[in-house]
Enzyme design. Structure first.
Site, PDB file in Angstrom:
ATOM      1  N   CYS A   7     -17.399  18.338   5.233  1.00 62.12           N
ATOM      2  CA  CYS A   7     -17.591  17.445   6.379  1.00 62.12           C
ATOM      3  C   CYS A   7     -19.083  17.187   6.602  1.00 62.12           C
ATOM      4  CB  CYS A   7     -16.979  18.049   7.641  1.00 62.12           C
ATOM      5  SG  CYS A   7     -17.220  17.011   9.111  1.00 62.12           S
ATOM      6  N   ASP A  32     -12.329   6.946  -1.930  1.00 63.39           N
ATOM      7  CA  ASP A  32     -12.086   5.527  -2.214  1.00 63.39           C
ATOM      8  C   ASP A  32     -10.843   5.261  -3.054  1.00 63.39           C
ATOM      9  OD1 ASP A  32     -14.236   4.858  -0.700  1.00 63.39           O
ATOM     10  OD2 ASP A  32     -15.426   3.971  -2.303  1.00 63.39           O
ATOM     11  N   HIS A  49     -14.943  15.642  -3.144  1.00 61.64           N
ATOM     12  CA  HIS A  49     -15.264  14.291  -2.691  1.00 61.64           C
ATOM     13  C   HIS A  49     -16.527  13.881  -3.451  1.00 61.64           C
ATOM     14  CE1 HIS A  49     -15.379  10.956   0.313  1.00 61.64           C
ATOM     15  NE2 HIS A  49     -16.613  10.908  -0.135  1.00 61.64           N
ATOM     16  N   LYS A  56     -12.733  22.416  -0.105  1.00 63.67           N
ATOM     17  CA  LYS A  56     -13.011  20.984  -0.257  1.00 63.67           C
ATOM     18  C   LYS A  56     -14.511  20.783  -0.111  1.00 63.67           C
ATOM     19  CE  LYS A  56     -11.504  16.406   1.357  1.00 63.67           C
ATOM     20  NZ  LYS A  56     -12.769  15.775   1.779  1.00 63.67           N
ATOM     21  N   GLN A  69      -6.351  23.259   7.094  1.00 61.66           N
ATOM     22  CA  GLN A  69      -7.778  23.252   6.796  1.00 61.66           C
ATOM     23  C   GLN A  69      -8.578  23.797   7.975  1.00 61.66           C
ATOM     24  OE1 GLN A  69     -10.698  19.957   6.673  1.00 61.66           O
ATOM     25  NE2 GLN A  69     -10.763  20.324   4.473  1.00 61.66           N
TER      26      GLN A  69
END
EC number: 1.3.1.90
Length: 316
Positions: free
Chosen positions: A115, A217, A185, A157, A86
């Site tokens: 991020c 989670d 995410h 991502k 990544q």
């Protein structure tokens, strides 16, 4: 690392897309700063993890500095595949140059567009890219055009927007450019510990024809199965759940002693620095130690002290 990489050239690289065509939910170890390095990847692969990511690497530093390459990226020919590297990047050619360096030794790259840390966004990396779909498209296209190996994957991502239409638009643009899969995410940039929006991941999945990976989670194998059913995602990516229990994908509710023994053996074999070795054990033993035991174990300051403790209290 150089010795490892020279050997790796002899290894049979894999096509990660084969996993998504297997009919099974793909179980993935997330990119984690400091933690998802070679030794930990070796451990989780022993416990039914299908696909591993490296920690996020800043592409510009990686391209510019041999020292950065040596410290940030280590692999080997014995089982560290399929492997995704990544990168944090904001320029298409820099990402291509980084991809070209790792291409002989990894099975794909992933562009970090998720991020939320302030430093990353201030530098133009990470989650700020979800607001720049043309730039993301340009970076994916450049890598696709410049890497000759058709089996080399290019994924992204992301986090979600408050307005989900913008996220779907971003994903569709990336898909049209040839992205292999997208990890979502299910939180916005501002959200940290709020519930994950699995409904949003489901809508994204229904809007795409490429694989979608759900992230956020997931702490047990049952969680992973539930998220798959809720979202229809083709894979699940786990970070903290695997730190706490590297054997979770194999169905263990808490870290088995065999896994702790495996970590000790692997970490010592790889010459893992003490702080990293110890931190992993602190995470792994969180659920199986009392408060008093934690107080003692967490302040141990040498490998030999840790080994003595594990032997005396757990027979490891």
């Amino acid at each position: 690392m150089i010795g490892d990489i020279v050997e790796t050239k002899q290894c049979q690289l894999k096509d990660p897309m084969d996993l998504f065509h297997s009919g099974q939910v793909v179980k993935i170890c997330a990119p984690m700063v400091r933690y998802s390095k070679l030794a930990f990847r070796t451990l989780v692969r022993k416990y039914s993890c299908d696909l591993c990511y490296t920690p996020m690497i800043v592409a510009a530093d990686f391209v510019r500095s041999a020292k950065a390459r040596d410290s940030e990226f280590t692999t080997n020919k014995v089982g560290d595949h399929p492997l995704i590297v990544q990168f944090a990047a904001k320029e298409a050619q820099i990402l291509c140059d980084a991809a070209r360096i790792v291409c002989p030794f990894a099975d794909g790259i992933d562009l970090n567009c998720g991020c939320p840390q302030r430093w990353a966004m201030a530098e133009g990396y990470g989650a700020c890219l979800i607001n720049k779909p043309e730039l993301v498209r340009d970076m994916v296209r450049h890598v696709r055009n410049q890497i000759d190996n058709p089996r080399f994957s290019v994924s992204i991502k992301i986090r979600i927007h408050e307005n989900l239409k913008r996220t779907v638009d971003l994903c569709q643009k990336a898909e049209a450019t040839g992205v292999s899969w997208i990890t979502v995410h299910g939180r916005s940039v501002e959200e940290r510990h709020q519930p994950v929006h699995y409904d949003a991941i489901k809508i994204i999945k229904q809007s795409m024809s490429i694989p979608i990976v759900a992230n956020g989670d997931i702490k047990t194998l049952k969680d992973a199965e539930n998220v798959h059913h809720l979202t229809g995602a083709d894979g699940v990516m786990v970070a903290r759940g695997l730190l706490a229990n590297p054997a979770m994908f194999a169905g263990y509710e808490e870290t088995p002693l065999k896994c702790i023994q495996d970590w000790v053996d692997i970490a010592l074999e790889h010459g893992t620095p003490f702080t990293c070795f110890h931190h992993h054990l602190m995470y792994m033993m969180e659920r199986i130690t009392s408060k008093q035991e934690k107080k003692v174990f967490n302040i141990l300051s040498s490998t030999s002290a840790v080994l003595d403790y594990l032997n005396n209290y757990y027979g490891v």
